[in-house]
Scaffold this active site. Structure first.
Site, mmCIF file in Angstrom:
data_model
loop_
_atom_site.group_PDB
_atom_site.id
_atom_site.type_symbol
_atom_site.label_atom_id
_atom_site.label_comp_id
_atom_site.label_asym_id
_atom_site.label_seq_id
_atom_site.Cartn_x
_atom_site.Cartn_y
_atom_site.Cartn_z
ATOM 1 N N ASP A 31 -44.004 16.426 12.043
ATOM 2 C CA ASP A 31 -44.733 15.496 13.076
ATOM 3 C C ASP A 31 -43.879 15.127 14.470
ATOM 4 O O ASP A 31 -44.051 13.896 14.941
ATOM 5 C CB ASP A 31 -45.289 14.407 12.560
ATOM 6 C CG ASP A 31 -46.177 14.417 11.328
ATOM 7 O OD1 ASP A 31 -46.807 15.526 11.251
ATOM 8 O OD2 ASP A 31 -46.405 13.503 10.659
ATOM 9 N N LYS A 119 -52.173 18.361 9.302
ATOM 10 C CA LYS A 119 -52.394 17.650 8.102
ATOM 11 C C LYS A 119 -52.882 16.061 8.644
ATOM 12 O O LYS A 119 -52.958 15.751 9.709
ATOM 13 C CB LYS A 119 -50.964 17.038 7.460
ATOM 14 C CG LYS A 119 -50.035 16.443 8.354
ATOM 15 C CD LYS A 119 -48.744 16.441 7.451
ATOM 16 C CE LYS A 119 -47.698 15.393 8.268
ATOM 17 N NZ LYS A 119 -47.760 14.169 8.135
ATOM 18 N N ALA A 147 -40.338 12.943 12.057
ATOM 19 C CA ALA A 147 -40.773 11.552 12.118
ATOM 20 C C ALA A 147 -41.960 11.422 11.316
ATOM 21 O O ALA A 147 -42.801 12.120 10.887
ATOM 22 C CB ALA A 147 -41.039 11.289 13.410
ATOM 23 N N THR A 148 -42.207 10.060 10.772
ATOM 24 C CA THR A 148 -41.121 8.905 10.944
ATOM 25 C C THR A 148 -40.223 9.158 9.445
ATOM 26 O O THR A 148 -40.833 9.377 8.417
ATOM 27 C CB THR A 148 -41.491 7.484 11.064
ATOM 28 O OG1 THR A 148 -42.244 7.151 9.836
ATOM 29 C CG2 THR A 148 -42.307 7.432 12.308
ATOM 30 N N CYS A 152 -43.830 10.037 6.730
ATOM 31 C CA CYS A 152 -44.165 11.322 6.712
ATOM 32 C C CYS A 152 -42.936 12.328 6.451
ATOM 33 O O CYS A 152 -43.082 12.987 5.295
ATOM 34 C CB CYS A 152 -44.863 12.049 7.739
ATOM 35 S SG CYS A 152 -46.379 11.207 8.299
#
Length: 230
Positions: A31, A119, A147-148, A152
């Site tokens: 992410d 996701k 992150a974070t 995640c």
């Protein structure tokens, strides 16, 4: 009576042992999209340092031939209306399909041949084909960045070890919105789920896996054969 230190408690319980690294690591970049790295968005924070550190790691991974996977969280309108997670954390509903917030930060120079996984939950494994993809590329170790840290990244590290993978988390390649949850999560990961390590450690690990360059004699033979075919 003095209260035992945290380190003593965990040591006595048998936590914090180092993982055994394999010969085919894969890098999972969790992410690092603009919705997390660009502080103009309420869901994000200034992730410049961990993004640039991850860019260095990716250069080394690509040179070593290590598989790279990027993840993004992205929701359509029906999911925004229905998902329980978005009732708990409604700010995440801004991460909508087609928006800039769900695009990979271009400072990481994602390549067309690197897997992009979408996701809707915290873990990169939950409801996705990541486990199958890692198996198909022969990965035996997972390096987690992104992150974070408290969300995640931690969830992905937990699921990676539950899928049987040794886990490495380079400490400067992950980021969070606040320091306390970041530090607490790194401690937790290091004690229970993987090794939290320095970037130089991971770069040296990847460097050792780089294919050997051809010997001068072999290179000369290959060139001669190519010229003969021309």
């Amino acid at each position: 009576m003095d209260r035992p230190s945290t380190a003593h408690v965990y040591e006595r319980a048998g936590f914090g042992r180092p993982v055994v690294r394999g010969a085919r690591p894969a890098v999972v970049v969790v992410d690092f999209t603009y919705g997390f790295t660009d502080p103009q968005y309420p869901t994000a924070a200034d992730m410049t340092a961990p993004v640039l550190a991850t860019a260095r790691l990716l250069d080394a991974a690509r040179a070593a031939g290590a598989p790279v996977v990027f993840t993004t969280i992205s929701y359509d309108a029906a999911q925004v209306a229905a998902l329980a997670w978005l009732r708990k954390a409604p700010g995440m509903a801004a991460l909508q399909v087609g928006s800039r917030l769900v695009e990979i930060d271009q400072r990481l120079s994602p390549r067309p041949d690197e897997h992009l996984l979408t996701k809707t939950g915290a873990s990169a494994f939950f409801g996705t084909a990541l486990a199958g993809h890692l198996a198909s590329v022969g990965a035996d170790t997972v390096i987690v960045t992104g992150a974070t840290t408290s969300g995640c990244v931690r969830a992905t590290a937990v699921d990676a070890v539950q899928h049987g993978y040794p886990v490495l988390v380079p400490n400067v390649c992950v980021g969070d919105r606040a320091r306390a949850p970041h530090d607490a999560s790194l401690f937790d990961i290091n004690e229970k789920y993987g090794d939290v390590v320095g970037l130089d450690d991971v770069l040296a690990y990847l460097e050792a896996l780089r294919p050997d360059p051809p010997e001068p004699e072999q290179l000369s033979t290959t060139t001669s054969q190519a010229e003969a075919r021309a």
